[in-house]
Design a protein around this motif. Structure first.
Motif, mmCIF file in Angstrom:
data_model
loop_
_atom_site.group_PDB
_atom_site.id
_atom_site.type_symbol
_atom_site.label_atom_id
_atom_site.label_comp_id
_atom_site.label_asym_id
_atom_site.label_seq_id
_atom_site.Cartn_x
_atom_site.Cartn_y
_atom_site.Cartn_z
ATOM 1 N N ASP A 17 0.825 -0.939 0.108
ATOM 2 C CA ASP A 17 -0.009 0.075 -0.224
ATOM 3 C C ASP A 17 0.812 1.130 0.002
ATOM 4 N N LEU A 18 0.382 2.144 -0.494
ATOM 5 C CA LEU A 18 1.405 3.444 -0.570
ATOM 6 C C LEU A 18 1.080 4.391 0.684
ATOM 7 N N ASP A 19 -0.247 5.091 1.194
ATOM 8 C CA ASP A 19 -0.453 5.740 2.033
ATOM 9 C C ASP A 19 -0.125 5.615 3.385
ATOM 10 N N ASP A 20 0.316 6.170 4.077
ATOM 11 C CA ASP A 20 0.647 5.823 5.765
ATOM 12 C C ASP A 20 1.274 4.395 5.761
ATOM 13 N N THR A 21 1.970 3.749 4.677
ATOM 14 C CA THR A 21 2.554 2.508 4.607
ATOM 15 C C THR A 21 3.950 3.093 4.212
ATOM 16 N N ARG A 132 11.708 0.537 -11.903
ATOM 17 C CA ARG A 132 12.098 -0.771 -11.120
ATOM 18 C C ARG A 132 11.126 -1.427 -10.415
ATOM 19 N N LEU A 133 9.571 -0.814 -10.266
ATOM 20 C CA LEU A 133 8.510 -1.487 -9.772
ATOM 21 C C LEU A 133 8.094 -2.412 -10.606
ATOM 22 N N VAL A 134 7.744 -3.760 -10.115
ATOM 23 C CA VAL A 134 7.064 -4.739 -11.069
ATOM 24 C C VAL A 134 5.780 -4.486 -11.500
ATOM 25 N N LEU A 135 4.976 -3.654 -10.822
ATOM 26 C CA LEU A 135 3.818 -3.006 -11.134
ATOM 27 C C LEU A 135 3.586 -1.729 -10.251
ATOM 28 N N LEU A 136 2.389 -1.078 -10.694
ATOM 29 C CA LEU A 136 2.023 0.145 -9.744
ATOM 30 C C LEU A 136 0.445 0.313 -10.032
ATOM 31 N N GLN A 137 -0.331 0.090 -9.368
ATOM 32 C CA GLN A 137 -1.710 0.144 -9.646
ATOM 33 C C GLN A 137 -2.440 1.017 -8.779
ATOM 34 N N GLY A 138 -3.140 2.045 -9.454
ATOM 35 C CA GLY A 138 -3.846 2.969 -8.704
ATOM 36 C C GLY A 138 -5.197 2.658 -8.761
ATOM 37 N N ALA A 139 -6.157 3.633 -7.889
ATOM 38 C CA ALA A 139 -7.588 3.391 -7.846
ATOM 39 C C ALA A 139 -8.221 3.282 -9.123
ATOM 40 N N ASP A 140 -7.734 4.283 -10.124
ATOM 41 C CA ASP A 140 -8.283 4.459 -11.440
ATOM 42 C C ASP A 140 -7.878 3.255 -12.547
ATOM 43 N N ASP A 141 -7.164 2.267 -12.046
ATOM 44 C CA ASP A 141 -6.645 1.051 -12.879
ATOM 45 C C ASP A 141 -7.559 -0.123 -12.667
ATOM 46 N N SER A 142 -8.558 -0.053 -11.694
ATOM 47 C CA SER A 142 -9.313 -1.330 -11.405
ATOM 48 C C SER A 142 -10.766 -0.973 -10.812
ATOM 49 N N PRO A 143 -11.663 -1.488 -11.348
ATOM 50 C CA PRO A 143 -13.148 -1.346 -11.173
ATOM 51 C C PRO A 143 -13.478 -1.669 -9.572
ATOM 52 N N HIS A 144 -12.313 -2.569 -9.056
ATOM 53 C CA HIS A 144 -12.616 -3.014 -7.714
ATOM 54 C C HIS A 144 -11.701 -2.271 -6.836
ATOM 55 N N HIS A 145 -11.903 -2.088 -5.400
ATOM 56 C CA HIS A 145 -11.332 -1.379 -4.592
ATOM 57 C C HIS A 145 -11.498 -2.259 -3.114
ATOM 58 N N LYS A 146 -10.153 -2.013 -2.285
ATOM 59 C CA LYS A 146 -10.068 -2.536 -1.154
ATOM 60 C C LYS A 146 -11.383 -2.116 -0.275
ATOM 61 N N PRO A 147 -12.047 -3.090 0.652
ATOM 62 C CA PRO A 147 -11.658 -4.398 0.997
ATOM 63 C C PRO A 147 -12.016 -5.663 -0.026
ATOM 64 N N ASP A 148 -12.277 -5.090 -1.260
ATOM 65 C CA ASP A 148 -12.804 -6.235 -2.022
ATOM 66 C C ASP A 148 -11.490 -6.832 -2.836
ATOM 67 N N PRO A 149 -11.317 -8.251 -2.452
ATOM 68 C CA PRO A 149 -10.116 -9.072 -2.659
ATOM 69 C C PRO A 149 -9.826 -8.935 -4.160
ATOM 70 N N ALA A 175 -3.941 -0.428 7.026
ATOM 71 C CA ALA A 175 -5.448 -0.649 7.257
ATOM 72 C C ALA A 175 -5.911 -1.913 7.273
ATOM 73 N N LEU A 176 -7.186 -1.815 7.991
ATOM 74 C CA LEU A 176 -7.879 -3.328 8.128
ATOM 75 C C LEU A 176 -8.656 -3.493 6.718
ATOM 76 N N ILE A 177 -8.892 -2.741 6.028
ATOM 77 C CA ILE A 177 -9.228 -2.656 4.420
ATOM 78 C C ILE A 177 -8.296 -3.612 3.649
ATOM 79 N N ASP A 178 -6.836 -3.268 4.006
ATOM 80 C CA ASP A 178 -5.736 -4.018 3.263
ATOM 81 C C ASP A 178 -5.628 -5.348 3.716
#
Length: 222
Positions: A17-21, A132-149, A175-178
């Motif tokens: 996760d990025l924020d506060d991690t 160097r990142l293997v991937l970076l996925q933002g909220a706008d890259d997926s129709p699904h959002h945490k806590p949805d697996p 976060a617990l949603i993570d």
């Protein structure tokens, strides 16, 4: 559940996760959202409102916080216009931990509720090379959002295409949603108590590994 707990076989990839991690976020961005809401829309946001919507995908969050006072595009622009006044900074040791993972030939990626462009800027600003990142996925890259697996579906498909199975992937979040999303997707989860949730919160929710902060992550590696 202590920082010294060994996790058996080590990961081939650690997703963060990025924020506060990895970066200080709530402290900085609550002030940012309050400034945008007041300056552009005459809204005096309360901490209670921010807490209620914190952790939602970025677009959903600003629509709620700015009360749909304008089009989504204009609200994004308003937020971006003040970004330089409220820059995120790395959490202590976060950059060094990522470099240590790379030194050990462990892949590193990011799956965040922040929109992709903002996440890329945040990662680059703290001195990490996005190439160097293997991937970076933002909220706008997926129709699904945490806590949805299913938020991890695209990332895991990408990693599978590179020969990395779910058993070889860890997710680190504050976060617990993570926790819910990662365990639901079959990932090994490592909690860090640098956000709103305490070690006790994670342990009550069943987290196997909980760290005071990300600096302790290398202690879990074989």
């Amino acid at each position: 559940m202590t920082s010294g707990t060994r996790a058996g076989r080590g990961p081939r990839v650690v997703l963060f996760d990025l924020d506060d991690t990895l970066v200080v976020t709530a402290e900085v961005k609550w002030a940012h959202h309050k400034a945008v809401a007041r300056r552009f829309y005459g809204i005096d946001l309360t901490d209670a409102e921010l807490a209620l919507h914190w952790g939602k995908p970025f677009d959903a969050m600003i629509r709620a916080l700015y009360r749909d006072s304008d089009t989504l595009e204009r609200m994004r622009e308003a937020n971006l216009s003040l970004e330089e006044e409220f820059l995120k900074r790395p959490l202590p040791g976060a950059v060094e931990v990522v470099h240590e993972l790379w030194r050990r030939s462990v892949g590193v990626g990011v799956v965040t509720s922040t929109n992709r462009l903002s996440a890329l800027r945040d990662v680059e600003r703290i001195g990490l090379r996005t190439d160097r990142l293997v991937l970076l996925q933002g909220a706008d890259d997926s129709p699904h959002h945490k806590p949805d697996p299913r938020v991890f579906d695209a990332a895991l498909a990408t990693l599978s295409g590179r020969g990395v199975g779910v058993d070889d992937v860890w997710y680190v979040g504050d976060a617990l949603i993570d926790l819910a999303a990662a365990t639901g997707a079959g990932l090994r989860f490592v909690g860090v108590a640098t956000g709103f949730h305490t070690r006790e919160d994670f342990e009550r929710a069943g987290a196997e590994h909980v760290l005071d902060d990300v600096r302790q992550l290398p202690d879990l590696l074989p």
